[in-house]
Design a protein around this motif. Sequence first.
Motif, PDB file in Angstrom:
ATOM      1  N   GLU A  23      -5.066  79.743  66.311  1.00 26.62           N
ATOM      2  CA  GLU A  23      -5.067  78.653  65.556  1.00 26.62           C
ATOM      3  C   GLU A  23      -4.873  78.617  64.251  1.00 26.62           C
ATOM      4  OE1 GLU A  23      -8.780  76.487  67.480  1.00 26.62           O
ATOM      5  OE2 GLU A  23      -9.216  78.632  67.494  1.00 26.62           O
ATOM      6  N   TYR A  49      -4.124  74.129  69.369  1.00 26.64           N
ATOM      7  CA  TYR A  49      -4.514  74.509  70.798  1.00 26.64           C
ATOM      8  C   TYR A  49      -6.286  74.940  70.714  1.00 26.64           C
ATOM      9  CZ  TYR A  49       0.463  74.851  71.718  1.00 26.64           C
ATOM     10  OH  TYR A  49       1.807  74.323  71.536  1.00 26.64           O
ATOM     11  N   SER A  50      -6.709  74.996  71.889  1.00 24.76           N
ATOM     12  CA  SER A  50      -8.323  75.577  71.927  1.00 24.76           C
ATOM     13  C   SER A  50      -8.457  76.374  73.157  1.00 24.76           C
ATOM     14  CB  SER A  50      -8.787  73.872  72.374  1.00 24.76           C
ATOM     15  OG  SER A  50      -8.569  73.849  73.598  1.00 24.76           O
ATOM     16  N   ASP A  51      -9.508  76.968  73.228  1.00 24.61           N
ATOM     17  CA  ASP A  51      -9.704  77.954  74.275  1.00 24.61           C
ATOM     18  C   ASP A  51      -9.573  77.361  75.592  1.00 24.61           C
ATOM     19  OD1 ASP A  51     -10.404  79.925  72.481  1.00 24.61           O
ATOM     20  OD2 ASP A  51     -12.594  79.288  72.450  1.00 24.61           O
ATOM     21  N   ALA A  52      -9.673  76.146  75.824  1.00 22.93           N
ATOM     22  CA  ALA A  52      -9.567  75.330  77.146  1.00 22.93           C
ATOM     23  C   ALA A  52      -7.959  75.670  77.350  1.00 22.93           C
ATOM     24  CB  ALA A  52     -10.007  73.756  77.061  1.00 22.93           C
ATOM     25  N   ASP A  53      -7.101  75.282  76.404  1.00 27.50           N
ATOM     26  CA  ASP A  53      -5.714  75.379  76.663  1.00 27.50           C
ATOM     27  C   ASP A  53      -5.257  76.765  76.895  1.00 27.50           C
ATOM     28  OD1 ASP A  53      -5.397  72.787  75.774  1.00 27.50           O
ATOM     29  OD2 ASP A  53      -5.218  73.112  73.752  1.00 27.50           O
ATOM     30  N   HIS A  67      -7.070  78.872  78.576  1.00 30.41           N
ATOM     31  CA  HIS A  67      -7.479  79.134  79.930  1.00 30.41           C
ATOM     32  C   HIS A  67      -6.492  78.505  80.984  1.00 30.41           C
ATOM     33  CE1 HIS A  67     -10.228  79.540  83.248  1.00 30.41           C
ATOM     34  NE2 HIS A  67     -10.162  78.301  83.451  1.00 30.41           N
ATOM     35  N   LEU A  68      -5.746  77.241  80.436  1.00 30.06           N
ATOM     36  CA  LEU A  68      -5.119  76.614  81.402  1.00 30.06           C
ATOM     37  C   LEU A  68      -3.869  77.446  81.541  1.00 30.06           C
ATOM     38  CD1 LEU A  68      -5.209  72.808  80.280  1.00 30.06           C
ATOM     39  CD2 LEU A  68      -5.615  73.793  82.430  1.00 30.06           C
ATOM     40  N   GLN A 114      -3.550  80.632  81.167  1.00 32.34           N
ATOM     41  CA  GLN A 114      -3.972  82.086  81.779  1.00 32.34           C
ATOM     42  C   GLN A 114      -3.988  81.854  83.415  1.00 32.34           C
ATOM     43  OE1 GLN A 114      -7.635  82.785  79.667  1.00 32.34           O
ATOM     44  NE2 GLN A 114      -6.808  84.654  79.110  1.00 32.34           N
ATOM     45  N   ARG A 115      -4.339  80.607  83.820  1.00 26.83           N
ATOM     46  CA  ARG A 115      -4.564  80.224  85.333  1.00 26.83           C
ATOM     47  C   ARG A 115      -2.900  80.019  85.656  1.00 26.83           C
ATOM     48  NH1 ARG A 115      -8.712  81.271  84.148  1.00 26.83           N
ATOM     49  NH2 ARG A 115      -7.700  83.268  84.358  1.00 26.83           N
TER      50      ARG A 115
END
Length: 233
Positions: free
Chosen positions: A70, A118-122, A124-125, A127-128
């Motif tokens: 970030e 970007y955030s941790d949620a991004d 995570h997306l 990575q999936r």
Amino acid sequence: IDELGERILFEVRALLRFDEFSLAIVDSERKTLDLRVQERGGEHLPSQRLALDHGPFGWVAARGAAVLVEDWAQAPESLRVAAAAAGITQGSMILVPLEVDGRVIGVVGVRHSSPAAYSDADLHLMQRLAEQAAPAVSDAGAFEDLEDYRRHLEQRVAERTRELDRANQEKERLIDALGERSRALERESQEDPLTAIPNRRAFGRRLAAEIDVARAMGQPLALAVADLDNFKI
């Protein structure tokens, strides 16, 4: 891999905003990172081959760990050094390894010119998405290897065929040359070198053949002998 990379790019574009997208494939034999699909500012860039330890992609490939940047000031020092060597010193970035059976086969990542984009949620997306894409990328790579092997095999067969054709032509040339030499030797062995008239060896063969014919036919055989004075003159 290029076609699959375009599909991954399409999926990432639907999930995240970015200024740059990259899909890099690890080539363990050459020890390189192949940037197969790269888009910057909406424009596709040509593929590149980089050293395996080059830049942040090499950093992630070596560690097999996803990274979210970030603020580069807060990034690990070794990552900052790797990024600076690649000319990256600002903005935001997400890099995720593509892993199959615990082995890193590539890295997919996005970059934005703004910090904290970007955030941790991004992460995570991404990575999936990487988990789903990695097996397909591995299969595509295996298919490319098979295609390369097939093309190489066809090329080797064609080269070998040309070599055999050349060898056969050379063999035929040698056979012709040997045949001509054999006929020349046969003539030389039965001809007088000065006059080219059949010599005593030829006479002996011809006489033996005529005797065989006379015996087979039951007919007499006559032999005339002439002595020529000054023959060679």
